[in-house]
Design a protein around this motif. Structure first.
Motif, PDB file in Angstrom:
ATOM      1  N   MET A   1      -2.924  -7.622  -8.219  1.00  0.00           N
ATOM      2  CA  MET A   1      -2.749  -8.151  -6.895  1.00  0.00           C
ATOM      3  C   MET A   1      -1.320  -8.657  -6.743  1.00  0.00           C
ATOM      4  N   ALA A   2      -0.645  -8.204  -5.700  1.00  0.00           N
ATOM      5  CA  ALA A   2       0.742  -8.595  -5.455  1.00  0.00           C
ATOM      6  C   ALA A   2       0.801  -9.980  -4.833  1.00  0.00           C
TER       7      ALA A   2
ATOM      8  N   GLY B   1      -1.359   1.692   5.098  1.00  0.00           N
ATOM      9  CA  GLY B   1      -2.787   1.646   4.782  1.00  0.00           C
ATOM     10  C   GLY B   1      -3.183   0.456   3.919  1.00  0.00           C
ATOM     11  N   LEU B   2      -2.220  -0.362   3.525  1.00  0.00           N
ATOM     12  CA  LEU B   2      -2.469  -1.499   2.647  1.00  0.00           C
ATOM     13  C   LEU B   2      -2.483  -2.800   3.458  1.00  0.00           C
ATOM     14  N   PRO B   3      -3.616  -3.537   3.483  1.00  0.00           N
ATOM     15  CA  PRO B   3      -3.635  -4.823   4.170  1.00  0.00           C
ATOM     16  C   PRO B   3      -2.745  -5.837   3.431  1.00  0.00           C
ATOM     17  N   VAL B   4      -1.888  -6.513   4.192  1.00  0.00           N
ATOM     18  CA  VAL B   4      -0.967  -7.492   3.622  1.00  0.00           C
ATOM     19  C   VAL B   4      -1.087  -8.776   4.429  1.00  0.00           C
TER      20      VAL B   4
ATOM     21  N   ARG C   1      -3.379  -6.448  -2.153  1.00  0.00           N
ATOM     22  CA  ARG C   1      -4.103  -5.905  -3.310  1.00  0.00           C
ATOM     23  C   ARG C   1      -3.278  -4.861  -4.061  1.00  0.00           C
ATOM     24  N   GLU C   2      -2.029  -4.696  -3.683  1.00  0.00           N
ATOM     25  CA  GLU C   2      -1.160  -3.728  -4.344  1.00  0.00           C
ATOM     26  C   GLU C   2      -0.898  -4.170  -5.786  1.00  0.00           C
TER      27      GLU C   2
ATOM     28  N   SER D   1       4.654  -4.320  -0.717  1.00  0.00           N
ATOM     29  CA  SER D   1       4.604  -5.762  -0.464  1.00  0.00           C
ATOM     30  C   SER D   1       6.003  -6.371  -0.561  1.00  0.00           C
ATOM     31  N   LYS D   2       6.770  -5.926  -1.546  1.00  0.00           N
ATOM     32  CA  LYS D   2       8.135  -6.431  -1.702  1.00  0.00           C
ATOM     33  C   LYS D   2       9.003  -6.022  -0.518  1.00  0.00           C
TER      34      LYS D   2
END
Length: 114
Positions: free
Chosen positions: A1-2, A48-51, A70-71, A80-81
């Motif tokens: 998890m990021a 496609g990634l919830p942040v 969740r990356e 995320s970065k």
């Protein structure tokens, strides 16, 4: 998890900061949710990634920023970065004299103090 954290200072508590955060959220097509007078949340989807971005106005003139998703961190969580980088760039463009004082991806995983 990021999970990436950053601290920006100095920022002024008030309408200017709220307006800057609202403008950033609007430019990203997301809604900024104020949890209380000093804390806000921004949920968006990147590739496609919830942040989730959490913003916390701390004592004095410090704005805490937390980006989590969740990356996987094994590859450095590039999506995320990238969002953290983009948010910091936009915040610094809207807040005069502000500078990044701490970044967990640069200065270590645990904030030790301003």
């Amino acid at each position: 998890m990021a999970r990436f954290e950053a601290l920006i200072t100095p920022v002024a508590d008030g309408q200017a900061l709220c307006a800057a955060l609202e403008q950033i959220a609007q430019s990203w097509g997301a809604a900024l949710t104020w949890l209380d007078r000093r804390n806000a949340s921004l949920d968006l989807v990147s590739g496609g990634l919830p942040v989730k971005l959490l913003l916390e106005l701390r004592r004095g003139d410090v704005l805490g920023v937390l980006v989590s998703s969740r990356e996987g961190m094994g590859a450095g969580a590039p999506q995320s970065k990238k969002l953290l980088d983009q948010l910091l760039r936009e915040l610094l463009a809207h807040v005069p004299r502000a500078q990044v004082q701490f970044r967990s991806d640069r200065d270590g995983p645990i904030f030790q103090g301003v």
